[in-house]
Design a protein around this motif. Structure first.
Motif, mmCIF file in Angstrom:
data_model
loop_
_atom_site.group_PDB
_atom_site.id
_atom_site.type_symbol
_atom_site.label_atom_id
_atom_site.label_comp_id
_atom_site.label_asym_id
_atom_site.label_seq_id
_atom_site.Cartn_x
_atom_site.Cartn_y
_atom_site.Cartn_z
ATOM 1 N N ARG A 77 0.824 -1.206 0.000
ATOM 2 C CA ARG A 77 0.000 0.000 0.000
ATOM 3 C C ARG A 77 0.863 1.263 0.000
ATOM 4 N N ALA A 78 1.971 1.240 0.708
ATOM 5 C CA ALA A 78 2.873 2.400 0.716
ATOM 6 C C ALA A 78 3.492 2.618 -0.659
ATOM 7 N N ASP A 79 3.882 1.530 -1.341
ATOM 8 C CA ASP A 79 4.447 1.660 -2.694
ATOM 9 C C ASP A 79 3.413 2.204 -3.671
ATOM 10 N N ASP A 80 2.187 1.695 -3.588
ATOM 11 C CA ASP A 80 1.136 2.180 -4.481
ATOM 12 C C ASP A 80 0.835 3.652 -4.240
ATOM 13 N N THR A 81 0.829 4.051 -2.985
ATOM 14 C CA THR A 81 0.569 5.458 -2.679
ATOM 15 C C THR A 81 1.668 6.355 -3.224
ATOM 16 N N ALA A 82 2.924 5.922 -3.084
ATOM 17 C CA ALA A 82 4.035 6.719 -3.587
ATOM 18 C C ALA A 82 4.006 6.821 -5.111
ATOM 19 N N GLN A 83 3.705 5.729 -5.784
ATOM 20 C CA GLN A 83 3.638 5.761 -7.244
ATOM 21 C C GLN A 83 2.472 6.615 -7.732
ATOM 22 N N ALA A 84 1.333 6.536 -7.044
ATOM 23 C CA ALA A 84 0.192 7.368 -7.444
ATOM 24 C C ALA A 84 0.497 8.850 -7.233
ATOM 25 N N ARG A 85 1.164 9.178 -6.156
ATOM 26 C CA ARG A 85 1.529 10.572 -5.918
ATOM 27 C C ARG A 85 2.511 11.064 -6.969
ATOM 28 N N ARG A 86 3.448 10.222 -7.363
ATOM 29 C CA ARG A 86 4.419 10.617 -8.391
ATOM 30 C C ARG A 86 3.738 10.758 -9.755
ATOM 31 N N ALA A 87 2.805 9.856 -10.062
ATOM 32 C CA ALA A 87 2.084 9.966 -11.332
ATOM 33 C C ALA A 87 1.242 11.230 -11.378
ATOM 34 N N LYS A 88 0.678 11.609 -10.268
ATOM 35 C CA LYS A 88 -0.097 12.842 -10.226
ATOM 36 C C LYS A 88 0.782 14.060 -10.451
ATOM 37 N N ARG A 89 1.980 14.043 -9.907
ATOM 38 C CA ARG A 89 2.899 15.157 -10.154
ATOM 39 C C ARG A 89 3.317 15.218 -11.612
ATOM 40 N N HIS A 90 3.581 14.067 -12.218
ATOM 41 C CA HIS A 90 4.004 14.050 -13.620
ATOM 42 C C HIS A 90 2.867 14.411 -14.564
ATOM 43 N N ALA A 91 1.644 14.210 -14.132
ATOM 44 C CA ALA A 91 0.518 14.545 -15.005
ATOM 45 C C ALA A 91 0.329 16.038 -15.167
ATOM 46 N N GLN A 92 0.873 16.833 -14.307
ATOM 47 C CA GLN A 92 0.756 18.275 -14.424
ATOM 48 C C GLN A 92 1.588 18.770 -15.597
#
Length: 358
Positions: free
Chosen positions: A243-258
């Protein structure tokens, strides 16, 4: 008669100390104990305020020292396999970093500080620079390590099971299940307890036993069987890590989507390079000023002697000056004195003029 060395005493006040309160003096066999703010006991740092900040700082410092001592002989050598390096890292550096973590009352800032130490050591050992754009999740995957937060929560739950299986005559068992006869906690500003951390570990690991998940009767039967408790903790550790890995990857994907992420990243790199150039220029200017203070007077004196003063071209005469030159009267001729008698000086000048024109 030689007195024994002074023993430090750690005094934990029940209320915040005031400046007007008299100091507490403790004597044992006529020897006064020295009051200190913190001291090391069995490898752990204990503070009189009951906080964990000093212990976390000491753990990080000792972990860096252990990593530095083994860098030239183990971690920095290329003829040793990475698998061996990681095994030594887990048994030396990581064990030093998490020594006694089963009894810690941790907060999120403590997890972040310990994670920073682990990421720094692993990146240096794997030769991964920050400009390679490798995430922390990928670093942990390459090293085969787990997050510090996951390890601490798992060890705390394992220690809970160990204490719960102790006999009722043991002091750790009495402290875990005992209650105070009198006294109450304040309604606000309560300090975090070890029991509160255990309850949070249950939630993070997804351990739900019975409807009363926070009651002792709900998890105590599972703790009595060591093998069952270890399987539950291992499964919860895997869920927390995923769950921690998924949260970190989702947060990084959200930053890259900007859309402005690339511009911000490029601007950050430019700011870093500009700051580095500014520091280098400042260092060069400081060295130049230092040399000028030392040899400046000698160099200035030499240059003053070797370099001639600048020659300025003569300015053209003005019209008024030319008119004055043209209009200047001609010199009057020398007239002899009466009786054709001339002074010697005038006669000499007349002869020189005659000789030059003749």
């Amino acid at each position: 008669m030689q007195h024994p060395p002074m023993t430090p005493a750690l005094i934990i006040p029940s209320t915040p100390p005031t400046h007007t309160a008299p100091p507490i003096q403790i004597q044992v066999n006529g020897v006064k104990l020295k009051e200190v703010q913190h001291f090391v006991y069995l490898g752990g740092t204990m503070s009189n305020d009951g906080l964990l900040d000093k212990e976390i700082s000491m753990r990080c410092q000792k972990a860096f020292v252990s990593f530095g001592k083994l860098w030239h002989n183990v971690f920095g050598r290329r003829d040793i396999k990475m698998k061996v390096k990681l095994q030594l890292y887990k048994s030396t550096v990581l064990a030093t970093l998490l020594y006694g973590c089963e009894t810690w009352v941790t907060k999120q800032k403590h997890f972040q500080k310990l994670d920073a130490v682990q990421y720094s050591c692993l990146r240096k050992m794997l030769n991964i620079h920050w400009t390679d754009c490798v995430t922390n999740v990928e670093v942990l995957g390459l090293a085969g390590c787990e997050r510090v937060e996951t390890l601490i929560r798992a060890r705390r739950l394992q220690w809970l099971g160990h204490v719960a299986r102790m006999g009722p005559e043991r002091i750790p068992h009495q402290l875990l299940f005992g209650e105070l006869d009198s006294g109450s906690r304040p309604a606000h500003g309560q300090r975090l307890r070890w029991k509160d951390c255990v309850k949070r570990d249950f939630e993070e690991f997804g351990l739900k036993f019975q409807p009363g998940a926070r009651r002792v009767e709900s998890w105590l039967p599972y703790v009595q069987n060591r093998a069952v408790w270890q399987r539950l903790v291992s499964a919860g550790k895997a869920r927390h890590s995923q769950r921690a890995d998924d949260t970190a990857q989702a947060r990084r994907a959200k930053r890259h989507a900007q859309p402005s992420y690339a511009r911000r990243a490029a601007g950050q790199i430019q700011r870093v390079m500009a700051a580095r150039d500014a520091i280098e220029r400042q260092r060069t200017d400081q060295q130049s000023m230092r040399n000028l203070r030392t040899y400046g007077s000698v160099r200035i004196a030499k240059r003053a002697k070797l370099i001639p003063p600048p020659v300025t071209a003569p300015s053209a005469p003005t019209i008024a000056r030319q008119e004055s030159l043209v209009a200047s009267p001609t010199p009057t001729p020398v007239t002899p004195l009466s009786g054709d008698v001339m002074p010697r000086r005038s006669l000499r000048i007349k002869n020189m003029v005659t000789f030059g024109t003749g």
